[in-house]
Design a protein around this motif. Sequence first.
Motif, PDB file in Angstrom:
ATOM      1  N   ALA A  74      80.720  34.310   9.788  1.00 28.97           N
ATOM      2  CA  ALA A  74      80.634  34.603  11.227  1.00 28.97           C
ATOM      3  C   ALA A  74      79.712  35.799  11.470  1.00 28.97           C
ATOM      4  O   ALA A  74      78.936  35.826  12.432  1.00 28.97           O
ATOM      5  CB  ALA A  74      82.022  34.890  11.778  1.00 28.97           C
ATOM      6  N   LYS A  75      79.773  36.771  10.551  1.00 29.55           N
ATOM      7  CA  LYS A  75      78.969  37.974  10.714  1.00 29.55           C
ATOM      8  C   LYS A  75      77.469  37.640  10.644  1.00 29.55           C
ATOM      9  O   LYS A  75      76.674  38.142  11.428  1.00 29.55           O
ATOM     10  CB  LYS A  75      79.348  38.964   9.604  1.00 29.55           C
ATOM     11  N   GLN A  76      77.126  36.763   9.681  1.00 29.10           N
ATOM     12  CA  GLN A  76      75.722  36.377   9.535  1.00 29.10           C
ATOM     13  C   GLN A  76      75.228  35.638  10.785  1.00 29.10           C
ATOM     14  O   GLN A  76      74.098  35.838  11.220  1.00 29.10           O
ATOM     15  CB  GLN A  76      75.544  35.484   8.301  1.00 29.10           C
ATOM     16  N   VAL A  77      76.114  34.783  11.336  1.00 28.82           N
ATOM     17  CA  VAL A  77      75.731  34.048  12.538  1.00 28.82           C
ATOM     18  C   VAL A  77      75.510  35.018  13.686  1.00 28.82           C
ATOM     19  O   VAL A  77      74.543  34.906  14.453  1.00 28.82           O
ATOM     20  CB  VAL A  77      76.823  32.998  12.899  1.00 28.82           C
ATOM     21  N   GLN A  78      76.417  36.008  13.781  1.00 27.79           N
ATOM     22  CA  GLN A  78      76.292  37.017  14.842  1.00 27.79           C
ATOM     23  C   GLN A  78      74.959  37.752  14.758  1.00 27.79           C
ATOM     24  O   GLN A  78      74.344  38.074  15.766  1.00 27.79           O
ATOM     25  CB  GLN A  78      77.423  38.030  14.702  1.00 27.79           C
ATOM     26  N   MET A  79      74.535  38.000  13.526  1.00 23.54           N
ATOM     27  CA  MET A  79      73.271  38.725  13.335  1.00 23.54           C
ATOM     28  C   MET A  79      72.061  37.821  13.539  1.00 23.54           C
ATOM     29  O   MET A  79      70.925  38.255  13.396  1.00 23.54           O
ATOM     30  CB  MET A  79      73.219  39.332  11.929  1.00 23.54           C
ATOM     31  N   GLY A  80      72.334  36.552  13.838  1.00 22.14           N
ATOM     32  CA  GLY A  80      71.232  35.627  14.113  1.00 22.14           C
ATOM     33  C   GLY A  80      70.460  35.252  12.865  1.00 22.14           C
ATOM     34  O   GLY A  80      69.234  35.069  12.914  1.00 22.14           O
ATOM     35  N   GLU A  89      68.375  29.074  13.406  1.00 22.98           N
ATOM     36  CA  GLU A  89      69.539  29.920  13.132  1.00 22.98           C
ATOM     37  C   GLU A  89      70.625  29.092  12.464  1.00 22.98           C
ATOM     38  O   GLU A  89      70.829  27.930  12.813  1.00 22.98           O
ATOM     39  CB  GLU A  89      70.044  30.535  14.437  1.00 22.98           C
ATOM     40  N   ILE A  92      77.858  28.615  12.235  1.00 24.31           N
ATOM     41  CA  ILE A  92      79.006  29.166  11.515  1.00 24.31           C
ATOM     42  C   ILE A  92      79.581  28.087  10.591  1.00 24.31           C
ATOM     43  O   ILE A  92      79.589  26.901  10.940  1.00 24.31           O
ATOM     44  CB  ILE A  92      80.058  29.730  12.496  1.00 24.31           C
TER      45      ILE A  92
END
Lengths: 160, 199
Positions: A74-80, A89, A92
């Motif tokens: 989720a964190k990687q997705v948040q960072m785009g 992109e 998740i």
Amino acid sequence: MASYYDEHDCEPDDSGVHRNLDLLQFARMLVENSDMLDFDLDLDFDGFTLPGERRAPPASIAVVQALPSIEISAKQVQMGKKCPVCLLEFDIHEKAKQLPCQHQFHSGCILPWLKKTNSCPVCRHELLTDDPDYEEYRKQKEKSKEKEARVESLHNSMYT
Amino acid sequence: MSNIAAARIQREFKEVVKCDEAAKCAIKVEMVDSDCMELRGEIAGPPDTPYEGGNFILEIKIPETYPFNPPKVRFVTKIWHPNISSKTGAICLDILKDQWAAAMTLRTVLLSLQALLAAAEPDDPQDAVVAKQYKEDPQAFEDTARHWAQVYAQAPCNNPGCSAKVNQLVDMGFTETASREALSMHSWDVEKAVEYLMS
């Protein structure tokens, strides 16, 4: 051989010069008249490599098969975070292939690339190949680099 | 054109339009046809080089297999540089050949070409005549490169001497392009250029 020259009523020419000239003329004829022939003379030298710069072969099949699949967090997705090959992109929980240099890609994006060449598209980290010649060449290159580094450090230690 | 290639070019196109370098007018990309197969790039001549103030146009052709194979790039604007053919605009740059990597983009290609203008590689030449001049007569190289940038890439004029020599040959009946090429090849020696044009 003698009968060949007799049959064709000519003398053997061992100077070699004329033969080379003939070859040159033949090559020129091919180039100049390539549009008249029914094939295209491919004068694109993209596939042509000089000694010292060799095109890297595909990555080893076994190494590619052993590449780990990781799940995008989720964190990687948040960072785009994007796949560096298609520039899309990641979603998740999407699966991505990870190279030893930690760079991550869609498997559909990285696998065709590794079938072509053995390095990471982002940082050029090289994977093993199934080409013994290339592996030998790479070993030699590393050795000469090491040697250079040793000479350099010896030189530095002498002058400091 | 395959989907991945077209979709990627669309995304890259947006990246170049939005990037800092585009804001500074250093690089630019335009679509030539609607299916993104062909693009037109533009790079500004880097500061402190003979190309400063010039604007160089590039033809960019995207292969079906992009990004697994590099784009085909050529200078449309005539340029005097050891790694670019003064006749065809063909470019000798490793990343456009065997050093291409799939994570490179239009933006990084344009920036690499700009870097090539600032740092030539005369030992890996595309144009042997230019490379020889670059190594043996750096002043003549700089004058020629500056003159070409001024004539073909709209860089500001600061060497009227070259133009005067071109005009001198034009007055003798040679075409302007041929005169400029002959003078450039012979480091602006009028006599040698005439001899070359007559032969």
